[in-house]
Design an enzyme around this catalytic site. Structure first.
Site, PDB file in Angstrom:
ATOM      1  N   PRO B 170       0.786  -1.240   0.000  1.00  0.00           N
ATOM      2  CG  PRO B 170       0.094  -0.885   2.217  1.00  0.00           C
ATOM      3  CD  PRO B 170       0.862  -1.841   1.352  1.00  0.00           C
ATOM      4  CB  CYS B 171       4.401   2.054   0.188  1.00  0.00           C
ATOM      5  SG  CYS B 171       5.032   1.240  -1.296  1.00  0.00           S
TER       6      CYS B 171
END
Lengths: 140, 221
Positions: B170-171
């Site tokens: 999810p970065c």
């Protein structure tokens, strides 16, 4: 893509307002009007029949994405979103690590193999399909 | 009534996550898209999930029914009375398998964004390796993923189920969601974060959202 840039004819500012969204167009009623002559370069005879007619696509930038000098394109119905993405990436000279996303309704990214013709039937209005594009480094 | 505005909510909280998921699932039910909400044992956390099955085609093989061999001896009256079915050519697909795909949407407290967990397995429970899942991925992502899949996709323990899943990291979520969010604020249209986000990340791992979600993705305020 057989793009026919009509740099001579821009949409009047009033119709190019932000926030314009598709009216409720149901597939059954949306018989697309023929592309305006502005989107077809002179001398090109469009074959008869709806399936061959091109779709007027209006490309709008989101965020910091560069704005395309030519925003209005006549696109074949069978052109996929992925094809459009590749085209815009080349046009904007994006580097390989940059991703480009296309949205309908300014909020939803259609699948890469979705065809422009289908999107027009669902989300087109006033004889055109408005797509927003946005660049990003999404992966890796 | 939640009074969270989108300006404050680029990094949204779990309650907002649940609200968007509820709206997403509502539409999923309308079109039979199969998404469901599940909660953890103590009901403090929840996630969205979808399971679907796909037949992975194998090789088609044609052969005569085995009973035909029996009939090569002198036909008896009995044989002539046998139903025609015994002489049929039958086809079997060798090597075809049914694959079960599971997609889970969870909320990440550390990144404050939704996260996509996924896995695939054969019906007998044998898991598919990541490289086998790639066959279902759209060409445009394959090159990119093959180059750097390990940065983007990791295998992790599902926070609620405790089983190994692949996770789309999810970065970078905020990076591609922020322009969409800001744009929606500018035009005074609320968007369903989950719908928009999933429409972007889903195809990367073989999950395509039907177009009808696009109508529900945003509405005028």
């Amino acid at each position: 893509m057989a793009e026919e840039p009509e740099s001579a004819l821009q949409l009047p500012p009033s119709t190019a307002a932000d926030g314009e969204g598709p009216t409720e167009v149901s597939p059954e009623t949306a018989t697309p009007e023929p592309p305006s002559s502005a989107a077809v370069s002179p001398g090109t005879e469009e074959p008869a029949g709806d399936t061959k007619k091109k779709i007027d696509v209006l490309l709008k930038a989101v965020g910091d994405t560069p704005i395309m000098k030519t925003k209005k394109w006549a696109v074949e119905r069978t052109r996929t979103i992925q094809g459009l993405i590749d085209f815009i990436k080349k046009f904007l000279k994006l580097v390989a690590s940059e991703q480009l996303f296309i949205y309908v309704n300014q909020s939803f990214a259609p699948s890469p193999d979705q065809e422009v013709g289908t999107l027009y039937e669902c989300f087109g209005s006033d004889g055109k399909l408005v797509l927003h594009y946005c660049k990003s480094q999404a992966w890796g | 009534m939640l009074s969270v505005s989108m300006e404050e909510d680029e990094f949204f909280g779990e309650k907002t996550f649940q609200r968007f998921c509820a709206e997403f699932i509502k539409h999923s039910r309308q079109i039979g898209d199969g998404w469901e909400w599940r909660t953890s044992k103590d009901c403090s956390e929840g996630y969205m999930c979808k399971t679907y099955f796909q037949i992975k085609p194998g090789t088609v093989v044609s052969h005569l029914g085995t009973s035909a061999h029996v009939q090569t001896c002198l036909p008896t009256e009995e044989a002539l009375e046998l139903p025609l079915d015994d002489f049929e050519v039958t086809e079997t697909t060798t090597g075809s398998e049914v694959i079960k795909y599971e997609y889970h949407v969870l909320y990440s407290c550390s990144y404050q964004v939704p996260v996509l967990y996924f896995r695939a397995s054969f019906l007998d429970g044998r898991p598919l390796a990541l490289k086998d899942i790639w066959e279902g991925i759209h060409e445009c992502y394959k090159t990119q993923m093959l180059q750097e899949p390990w940065d983007t996709i990791t295998q992790q323990e599902h926070p609620i189920l405790g089983q190994p899943f692949f996770v789309l990291h999810p970065c970078k979520t905020n990076e591609f969601m922020t322009p969409v969010l800001k744009n929606s604020q500018k035009i005074n249209r609320s968007i369903n974060y989950i719908t928009s986000w999933l429409s972007v990340v889903g195809p990367v791992v073989g999950l395509n959202l039907p177009l009808s979600y696009a109508r529900t993705a945003s509405q005028d305020e």
